[in-house]
Design an enzyme around this catalytic site. Structure first.
Site, short mmCIF file in Angstrom:
data_model
loop_
_atom_site.label_atom_id
_atom_site.label_comp_id
_atom_site.label_asym_id
_atom_site.label_seq_id
_atom_site.Cartn_x
_atom_site.Cartn_y
_atom_site.Cartn_z
N ASP A 175 26.68 -25.26 43.97
CA ASP A 175 28.15 -25.31 44.04
C ASP A 175 28.75 -25.65 42.68
O ASP A 175 28.32 -26.58 42.02
CB ASP A 175 28.49 -26.41 45.07
CG ASP A 175 29.98 -26.54 45.34
OD1 ASP A 175 30.31 -26.79 46.49
OD2 ASP A 175 30.78 -26.42 44.40
N ASP B 11 32.44 -20.29 45.39
CA ASP B 11 31.76 -21.13 44.42
C ASP B 11 30.55 -21.83 44.99
O ASP B 11 30.07 -22.80 44.41
CB ASP B 11 32.75 -22.18 43.87
CG ASP B 11 32.84 -23.42 44.73
OD1 ASP B 11 32.82 -23.28 45.96
OD2 ASP B 11 32.91 -24.52 44.16
N GLU B 12 30.09 -21.38 46.08
CA GLU B 12 29.02 -22.09 46.75
C GLU B 12 28.08 -21.20 47.55
O GLU B 12 28.50 -20.26 48.20
CB GLU B 12 29.74 -23.05 47.69
CG GLU B 12 28.95 -24.09 48.33
CD GLU B 12 29.86 -24.92 49.26
OE1 GLU B 12 31.08 -24.97 49.04
OE2 GLU B 12 29.32 -25.47 50.21
N1 LIG Z 1 41.48 -27.74 50.13
C1 LIG Z 1 40.93 -26.92 49.25
C2 LIG Z 1 39.56 -27.00 48.94
C3 LIG Z 1 39.04 -26.11 48.01
N2 LIG Z 1 39.84 -25.16 47.45
C4 LIG Z 1 39.32 -24.22 46.44
C5 LIG Z 1 39.47 -24.79 45.06
C6 LIG Z 1 38.10 -25.30 44.71
O1 LIG Z 1 37.85 -25.29 43.34
C7 LIG Z 1 37.23 -24.31 45.45
C8 LIG Z 1 35.87 -24.87 45.79
O2 LIG Z 1 35.97 -25.97 46.65
P1 LIG Z 1 35.02 -27.20 46.53
O3 LIG Z 1 35.11 -27.95 47.78
O4 LIG Z 1 33.66 -26.75 46.11
O5 LIG Z 1 35.66 -28.09 45.42
P2 LIG Z 1 35.54 -27.99 43.86
O6 LIG Z 1 34.63 -26.93 43.45
O7 LIG Z 1 36.90 -27.92 43.31
O8 LIG Z 1 34.93 -29.40 43.50
P3 LIG Z 1 33.46 -29.93 43.71
O9 LIG Z 1 32.66 -28.84 44.28
O10 LIG Z 1 33.00 -30.34 42.36
O11 LIG Z 1 33.59 -31.10 44.62
O12 LIG Z 1 37.94 -24.00 46.65
C9 LIG Z 1 41.18 -25.10 47.78
O13 LIG Z 1 41.87 -24.24 47.27
N3 LIG Z 1 41.70 -25.96 48.68
MG LIG Z 2 32.67 -26.60 44.18
#
Ligand SMILES: Nc1ccn([C@H]2C[C@H](O)[C@@H](COP(=O)(O)OP(=O)(O)OP(=O)(O)O)O2)c(=O)n1
Ligand SMILES: [Mg+2]
Length: 1218
Positions: free
Chosen positions: A456, A557-558
DNA sequence: ATCCTCCCCTAC
DNA sequence: TAAGGTAGGGGAGGAT
C-alpha cells in the site's frame, strides 16, 4: 416514524462539536512540545531505520514559516517542475532497463550477500544505455503523433525495439503507434495492435514495458477526449483518456504542459494563506503529542467519524440535527442563477460531478484493476508454460514480454495439458522443480504456508502530489478540492489524504478542511491529480504482477499478493548457493524490500509492505510497516501482536462491530475478546462474523486471494448537490443518470434484469441546507426494486428502459422534489451481452458440455438437463391472480402476499408482467413459442401502464413456455441459484423504511397471483410477463411449465430473436424444443464456473462432437443463436490459439470444425454455396428453410474465418478442413 | 436446512 | 464552493 433513516455520518463531521474531532483538537494544545512521535499510530512503531530517519528529518525541517517561504517560491519552481518530469524521464533510460532483469540480478546477489538495493542501483547504471524493454517489439508509426515520429523512433531504438519506417512488412510489425486514424486505416489495421504513443513514453518512463492493452488506440475515445466531452466515467485504465483539466497530466512531453502544470501546482501557493496563519498558531506548527494515544481504552480507529447511523443516534451528537442551514449554502441557493449552474439541475452536472469525485474514481479504478488483473491472469493461463519458464529461471525479459513470447515457448510440456491453469503450474514450480512433472500432482495446495503481502502506498494522493512539489515534503499537507486560502477556515471540502506530518496533528482522510485547519492552521493543500494516480497505480500493479503468484486488487494504491513461490525460490537458492551459513536473513522481508525499492524507483513514491501468513495479518502488518517500510509478522509473534489491538483495527470490522462488542461483550480489545467463547462472539456479532472474529483473534484467516469474482451489480449514485425544485428537473436528472448507468453497463459489455432505485430524502429534522456545503445532510433512505426488461424479455442496458423504470419507481414515492438529497440507480442480475465477444476468457467452458453431462455424470452436471420432457399440463396448477399492474406498484408491501399457490387455475399474466428475466431464461425456442402464443392471443392485458404496454408490445411474440431445458452449465450448484435468480420477482419491493412514506395504492406490478414468484421463477416464467397474460394463458403457461419442469429440469434462457417466428402456428405448446446447445449465460455462472479449477473443458473431441450434433440437429428449423455461434467460435479459436506447446488444440479444433461441416452438409448442404442471406429470417417471421440454411452456413463461415485468423497468426496459413 | 430478499456495513 | 461513490460480505427474517 423514522423509517430508515440514513445517517449521515457526515453531518456531524462537519461540526466542530464532533466528539472525535474535539478530542483531537484538545490534544493539540500542546504548542511546542515537539515530540518526535513518528508514530502517532496506536501500534508501536516499527520500522527500520531508513524510513524512520527520513520521517524525522522532515518533521523537524518544517515550520510554518518555511511553508510560506516555499510557497512563495512556487512559481519559481516552475522550472523545477518542468525539470522534474524530465529528469525522471531520462532516468528511465538510465535504469529503465529491465526491472525484472534486476530482479534476477537480485537473486544472484542474494546468494552472495543479499544486497539488493545496491545491486539495483549499480546495475541500473550499468545498463543505462542498454535498455531492452522494447526488445522484441517491431513498431510502425502511423501519421502525425504527439511525441514526434523522430522522438518516438529514437525512444524505440534506445530501448531495444525495432522501428519500421514502412508498413510493407506487416508480418513483422508487432504494434502500430498512432494518434489518429482514418477510417480506411482503421479498417486496414483492424487486426493489428494499434497503440497510442503514451504506451512507449510511459513504458520508458517506468522502465517497464507496460501492458499495451492499456493504451490501445480507440478512434472514438480519442475523439471524445479531444472534444473535451469526456464521459463522466473515466475509464482510467484505459490509458489515455486524459482530460484536459487543469491538473491534467503533468506530462513530461510538452513544456507547455509543464507550465500549465505549474499552474496547477499553484493552487498550493495560494495557500500562502499560511502567512496569515503564521501569526496565529505557530503553535500548531508543532504537532500535538501523539494524538490520543493514551486513551484509556483503545484508541479506536482512525475513523474520525463515528457517525451515528440513525437519526436517533445522530441526535446524540451535539449539534447535529437542530442545526440550521449552512449559511453559505443558503446564500448561494438563494440565487437562481447559481442554482442553475451548480446543482443537480445544471446540464452537465453528473459529468462534472463524477469527474471530480474522488470516491467515484476510487470505485471505478478498483473495478478496472480487478478486471485487468483477471485478464492478465487469463492470458497467463493460456501461456502457462511461460509462467513456468519465468519461474524456472529468472529471465530477463519484461513480464509482459515474457508472457507473450513464452506462449510459444514450449518447453514446458508438462504443462501438458494445456489446460492446466497458471496457478497450478506455478504452484508446482515453486515447490521445487521436482514436481514439475505433471499434472496431477500439483497438490492442490499443499500445506505449504503461504506468504501474503499487503502492499500500500503511503498517503497515496499526497505522495503523488509531492512528486512535482518536492518543496512540500516534510510538511503537513493534504489533498482536497479547496485550494488556497479562499475557502479559508470555513471550507467543508473533504480531505482525501493527509501526509504523515499532517496526521500528527490529528488530520485524517474524510475530515473537512476547516476541521483540519483547526487542528493545524498551517496545513497545506494540494489539488487532486487523478490522471497521475492512475499512472502510478498501473506501474505499481505491473511490478507486483511480475512477482506475484496471485494478486488481489484492493484499491488504486493497494493490493494483496501471494508470493509464496517466489519466497520459496529465494530460500532454496540461498540454501544451495551458500549453505548453512546464511542465516538470519528473512527472504520474505528482503523480497518485500526489493519490491519496495522497485516501486520507489519507478514511481517515486513510497509503498509499505506487510508480510504474514494470511491476508488479515498481512494487512495489520502493513499498518505497522508504515510509513515507508516493511514488516514481517512472524508466526511466533502473532499472539503478542494482536492482543493490544482493538476489534476495529481488523479489516472489515468498523464502528458498528465495535459498538456491538462494547455493548454485548464489554470489550473491544482483542486480548480481552480472546477470552470470550466463540458462542459469545457469534451472539454479539452474528454467526459468520463471530466466527471470523474468533479466528482472527487467533491469527487465523484462511481466505484466499480473490481475483476472479464476476461482477454482480453496476450502479450510479449521486448524493451531492441534489437540489431540485420541480418534478421535471428530477425526471431529467434521472434520465441522465440512467444514461450514465447504461454507459457503464455497455462499457463492461453487460446487461441487467433488475433495477433498484435508491433515494435520499432530507430528514424532517435536518436543516434544509446541510452542514457540508451542498451535501445531503441527515436523510432517510428509500429503495425500491423493479424488474428491468427489454422486449424479448432479455436483460438490457438500454438507457431508455432504465430511465423509464427508474422514473416510474421514483414517482411512486411521491416525494417533494425539493426534499430529495440523493439518487442512485443500481442494476443487478447481470449477464454478458454477447457471450463470446470480447474477452477471451475462459472459455473453454463449454456450455455444451453440460448437456452431456447427465450421462457422464460427473458432478458437474448437475443439471439435468433436458430431458425433454414433454410437458404436459400438469395436474394441479396454482393460480395466479393478477391484478392490474399499476405503474408503481407500490402498494403496500404486501410482499408475500400474493402467492399462494394453492389454486388450481391461473390466469396467465400479461406479457408485460411475466418476469422477463424468467422469460429470458427460457430456452430460446421456448421463448419464441411463448411470444407467438402471446401474440396469437393478442393478449396484452390491459395494464394501463403505458410502459407495460410498450413492453408487451415489444415482447410480442412468443407463446408458450415450453421448456426444455437443456442447461448447460457447468457447475451444478450454480444452476439452481441462477435459476432462482432469474426468477422474478416482481414487484418492486420497496423497502420502505417506514411505511408511511409510501403511497400505497397503486397497484403493483403483479398483483396478486396465486402462484408465487418463486415458482414462476423456477418455471422460467417472468412474473412480470406472466401477470399480464390473460388468465387462460397464464393457466396454460403454468401448466406447461410445471409439467415440463416436473422432471426437474431447469429452464434456461436464451435470448434471441424477438420476432415471432412463424413457425407453425403457435401451436400448442411447445414443440419439442430443439436441444439447444445454448448456453445462456447467466454470466455469473460462467464466470463462477471458472473459478479456479472448476473449468470444464471439452476434453475429448467426442464430447464436443456430440454436443454439436445435438445443436445442429436441434436447430434444424431455426437459425443458430448468435450467442451459441460466438461461444462455439470462441472455443475453437481458443483451441487453435492455445496450447501453444502442442498442436493438440489445433487438431481438436479442426476435427470439431470438420464434424460441424459434415453436419451442415447433411442438413443444409443445398445452401452451402448460397450467398449470405442477410435478410435473415423472417420478416414475416417465417424462417424459411432456406433462410435457416443460409444462416447456418453464414455462421460456419464466420467461425471458420475466426479460426483462420488465429491460425494465420500462428502458423501463417489457413486451416484446411479437407 | 436452504434459499432468497432487503437491508446494513465496510473499505478505499 | 465542492464534487458524500460503489461493490460486495453478511445478518435478519421470511419462503420453501
Ligand atoms: N476517506 C478516504 C480514504 C482514502 N481516500 C483516497 C486517498 C488516499 O490517498 C487513497 C488511499 O487510501 P489509504 O487508506 O491507503 O490512505 P493513504 O494512502 O492516503 O494513507 P496510508 O495508506 O499511508 O495510511 O484513497 C479518499 O479519498 N478518501
Ligand atoms: Mg495507502
Amino acid at each position: 416514524m423514522a423509517p430508515l433513516t440514513w445517517s449521515g455520518s457526515a453531518s456531524s463531521d462537519y461540526y466542530d462539536d464532533d466528539p472525535e474531532f474535539l478530542r483531537a483538537l484538545g490534544e493539540i494544545e500542546i504548542p511546542e512540545a515537539h515530540v518526535e512521535l513518528q508514530h502517532s499510530k496506536p501500534e508501536p512503531p516499527t520500522n527500520e531505520g531508513p524510513s524512520t530517519e527520513a520521517t524525522n528529518t522532515r518533521k523537524r525541517a518544517r515550520t510554518p514559516e518555511d511553508d510560506d517561504g516555499h510557497q512563495q517560491f512556487q512559481p519559481g519552481m516552475t522550472s523545477i517542475d518542468t525539470g522534474d518530469p524530465e529528469s525522471s524521464y531520462l532516468a528511465s533510460y538510465t535504469y529503465g532497463a529491465s526491472r525484472f532483469g534486476e530482479f534476477s540480478e537480485y537473486m544472484a546477489r542474494k546468494r552472495a550477500k543479499l544486497q539488493i538495493q545496491n545491486s539495483e542501483l549499480n546495475h541500473g547504471n550499468d545498463q543505462t544505455q542498454k535498455s531492452t524493454i522494447f526488445s522484441g517489439l517491431q513498431i510502425y508509426i502511423n501519421g502525425w503523433t504527439e511525441p514526434s515520429v523522430q522522438d518516438l523512433r529514437q525512444l524505440i531504438i534506445r530501448h531495444g525495439g525495432v522501428y519500421h519506417a514502412y508498413l510493407d512488412k506487416k508480418g513483422l510489425v508487432t504494434h502500430i503507434i498512432t494518434c489518429s486514424l482514418t477510417p480506411a486505416k482503421i479498417r486496414e489495421f483492424k487486426h493489428m495492435k494499434v497503440v497510442q504513443p503514451e504506451w512507449l513514453v510511459e513504458s520508458a518512463a517506468a522502465g517497464l514495458l507496460l501492458p499495451w492493452h492499456n493504451y490501445v488506440f480507440r478512434p472514438c475515445e480519442r475523439l471524445e477526449a479531444s472534444q473535451g466531452k469526456q464521459v463522466a466515467q473515466k475509464s482510467l485504465f484505459d490509458g489515455f483518456v486524459s482530460q484536459s483539466e487543469s491538473q491534467h497530466q503533468d506530462k513530461h512531453p510538452s513544456p507547455s504542459v509543464a507550465s500549465f502544470n505549474v499552474g496547477s501546482g499553484q493552487p498550493t501557493a495560494p495557500t500562502a494563506g499560511p502567512s496569515r496563519l503564521v501569526t496565529e498558531p505557530r503553535a500548531s506548527a508543532t504537532p500535538p503529542q501523539s494524538p490520543r494515544k493514551p486513551t484509556p481504552v483503545t484508541p479506536s480507529k482512525p475513523l474520525h467519524t463515528s457517525d451515528p447511523s440513525t437519526p436517533e443516534q445522530a441526535a446524540r451528537v451535539p449539534g447535529y440535527a437542530a442545526h440550521t442551514s449552512n449559511p453559505i449554502a443558503q446564500r448561494a441557493m438563494a440565487d437562481p442563477a447559481w442554482r442553475a449552474a451548480h446543482t443537480s439541475v445544471a446540464p452537465d452536472f453528473i459529468e462534472g460531478y463524477y469527474r471530480n469525485s474522488r470516491l467515484h474514481h476510487l470505485s471505478t479504478w478498483k473495478a478496472e484493476l480487478k478486471n485487468m488483473v483477471l485478464e492478465a491472469q487469463e492470458r497467463a493461463e493460456d501461456g502457462g508454460a511461460a509462467v513456468l519458464a519465468r519461474l524456472a529461471e529468472s529471465d530477463e525479459s519484461v513480464v509482459a514480454k515474457i508472457i507473450q513470447e513464452n506462449l510459444d515457448g514450449t518447453g514446458f510440456k508438462s504443462a501438458g495439458e494445456g489446460d492446466v491453469s497458471m496457478r497450478g503450474a506455478r504452484l508446482e514450480m515453486q515447490h521445487s522443480p521436482k514436481f514439475k512433472g505433471k499434472g496431477k500432482e500439483r497438490v492442490v495446495e499443499d500445506n505449504q504456508e503461504r506468504v501474503i503481502m499487503h502492499c500500500d502506498f503511503d498517503s497515496f494522493f499526497v505522495s503523488a502530489g509531492l512528486i512535482d512539489r518536492p518543496h512540500l515534503r516534510g510538511k503537513p499537507v493534504v489533498v482536497c478540492h479547496s485550494q488556497g486560502a479562499q475557502g479559508g477556515q470555513s471550507s467543508t471540502s473533504e480531505i482525501a489524504s493527509a501526509s504523515y506530518e499532517a496526521r500528527k496533528f490529528g488530520i485524517k482522510s474524510g475530515m473537512s478542511l476547516q476541521q483540519a485547519r483547526k487542528l493545524c492552521p498551517t496545513v497545506l493543500t494540494m489539488p487532486y491529480e487523478f490522471q497521475r494516480y492512475k499512472q502510478l497505480s498501473l506501474q505499481f500493479y505491473t511490478i507486483l504482477m511480475a512477482h506475484a503468484d496471485d494478486l488481489q486488487a484492493v484499491s488504486v494504491d493497494e493490493a494483496l499478493i501471494d508470493v509464496t513461490s517466489s519466497v520459496m525460490r529465494i530460500k532454496s537458492e540461498i540454501a544451495q548457493s551458500q549453505d548453512s551459513s546464511s542465516s538470519p536473513t528473512d527472504p520474505a522481508k528482503d523480497f518485500a524490500e526489493a519490491i519496495r525499492a522497485q516501486v520507489k524507483k519507478v514511481t517515486g513514491c513510497e509503498v509499505s509492505i506487510g508480510i504474514a501468513r494470511n491476508i488479515m495479518l498481512a494487512r495489520l502488518a502493513s499498518r505497522k510497516a508504515k510509513p515507508a517500510g516493511s514488516f514481517h509478522l512472524l508466526p511466533s509473534d502473532i499472539s503478542g501482536f494482536l492482543a493490544p489491538l482493538d476489534i476495529d483495527d481488523l479489516h472489515g470490522f468498523g464502528y458498528s462491530a465495535r459498538q456491538k462488542a462494547q455493548e454485548k461483550l464489554a470489550a473491544t480489545n482483542l486480548g480481552e475478546l480472546a477470552q470470550k467463547s466463540k458462542a459469545q462472539l457469534c451472539d454479539a456479532l452474528g454467526k459468520g462474523t463471530g466466527e471470523t472474529l474468533y479466528k482472527a483473534i487467533r491469527g487465523i484467516d484462511e481466505r484466499k486471494l480473490e481475483s476472479d469474482k464476476p461482477r454482480k451489480s453496476v450502479s450510479c449514485d449521486v448524493n451531492y448537490g441534489i437540489r431540485f425544485e420541480s418534478n421535471e428537473q428530477v425526471e431529467t436528472f434521472l434520465y441522465q443518470l440512467a444514461e450514465e448507468t447504461a454507459r457503464r453497463l455497455d462499457a463492461i459489455d453487460m446487461r441487467g434484469r433488475s433495477l433498484t432505485l435508491k433515494v435520499l430524502k432530507r430528514h424532517p429534522d435536518a436543516p434544509v441546507e446541510a452542514p457540508k456545503f451542498m451535501g445531503h445532510g441527515l436523510c432517510e433512505t428509500f429503495t425500491k426494486q423493479g424488474t428491468l426488461i427489454a422486449p424479448g424479455g432479455r436483460a438490457t442496458s438500454d438507457p431508455k428502459l432504465i430511465g423509464e423504470l427508474s422514473w416510474r419507481l421514483l414517482k411512486s414515492f411521491n416525494f417533494d422534489p425539493g426534499e430529495l438529497r440523493g439518487i442512485g440507480v443500481q442494476i443487478q442480475k447481470l449477464e454478458k451481452t454477447s457471450s463470446a465477444s470480447t474477452t477471451e476468457t475462459g472459455q473453454a467452458i463449454l456450455p455444451f458440455k453440460a448437456v452431456e453431462s447427465p450421462k457422464r455424470g460427473a458432478g458437474l452436471a448437475a443439471t439435468d438437463l433436458d430431458n425433454s420432457h414433454t410437458l404436459g399440463p400438469s395436474p394441479n396448477r396454482p393460480r395466479i391472480v393478477v391484478e392490474p399492474p399499476s405503474q408503481e406498484n407500490e402498494e403496500t408491501v404486501e410482499g408475500p402476499v400474493k402467492n399462494s399457490v394453492a389454486g388450481a387455475e391461473l390466469d396467465l399474466p400479461s406479457f408485460s408482467q411475466v418476469d422477463k428475466s424468467v422469460f429470458e431464461a427460457l430456452p430460446e425456442d421456448v421463448r419464441k413459442e411463448l411470444e407467438n402464443e402471446y401474440k396469437r392471443r393478442s393478449v396484452t392485458p390491459g395494464l394501463g401502464d403505458a410502459i407495460e404496454r410498450s413492453r408487451s408490445a415489444s415482447l410480442q411474440p412468443l407463446p408458450r413456455p415450453t421448456r426444455k431445458n437443456h442447461r448447460l452449465l457447468v457447475k451444478g450448484t450454480n444452476l439452481k441459484r441462477i435459476t432462482q435468480q432469474l426468477a422474478p420477482r416482481n414487484r418492486p419491493s420497496t423497502s420502505v423504511n417506514k411505511g408511511n412514506l409510501f403511497v400505497r395504492g397503486k397497484s403493483a406490478g403483479i398483483s396478486s397471483v396465486n402462484v408465487s414468484e418463486r415458482e414462476l421463477g423456477k418455471l422460467g416464467i417472468d412474473p412480470e410477463v406472466f401477470v399480464q397474460l390473460p388468465a387462460d394463458l397464464q393457466r396454460e403457461a403454468l401448466a406447461q411449465a410445471r409439467s415440463a419442469k416436473a422432471p426437474g429440469a431447469t429452464v434456461y434462457s436464451q435470448r434471441q430473436v424477438l420476432k415471432p417466428k412463424p413457425k407453425k402456428k403457435q401451436v400448442g405448446l411447445y414443440r419439442a424444443p430443439p436441444p439447444k446447445a445454448k448456453y445462456t449465460d447467466p454470466p455469473s455462472l460462467k464466470q463462477q464456473g471458472k473459478t479456479k479449477g472448476t473449468k470444464l473443458y471439452f476434453t475429448e473431441k467426442e464430447d464436443v462432437q456430440r454436443v454439436i450434433e445435438q445443436w445442429v440437429e436441434g436447430f434444424r428449423e431455426y437459425p443458430p443463436n448468435q450467442g451459441d455461434v460466438d461461444f462455439f467460435a470462441k472455443f475453437l479459436v481458443q483451441c487453435v490459439d492455445n496450447g501453444r506447446s502442442s498442436d493438440a488444440g489445433v487438431e481438436r479444433a479442426v476435427a470439431v470444425a470438420k464434424w460441424w461441416l459434415i453436419l451442415l452438409r447433411r442438413y443444409f448442404g443445398f445452401w452451402e454455396d448460397a450467398q449470405d442471406p442477410d435478410s435473415q429470417v423472417d420478416q414475416e417471421g417465417a424462417a424459411t428453410s432456406e433462410a435457416v440454411g443460409r444462416a447456418w452456413w453464414k455462421a460456419f463461415r464466420e467461425v471458420k474465418a475466426k479460426m483462420d485468423e488465429v491460425a494465420r497468426k500462428r502458423f501463417g496459413g489457413c486451416l484446411s478442413l479437407r
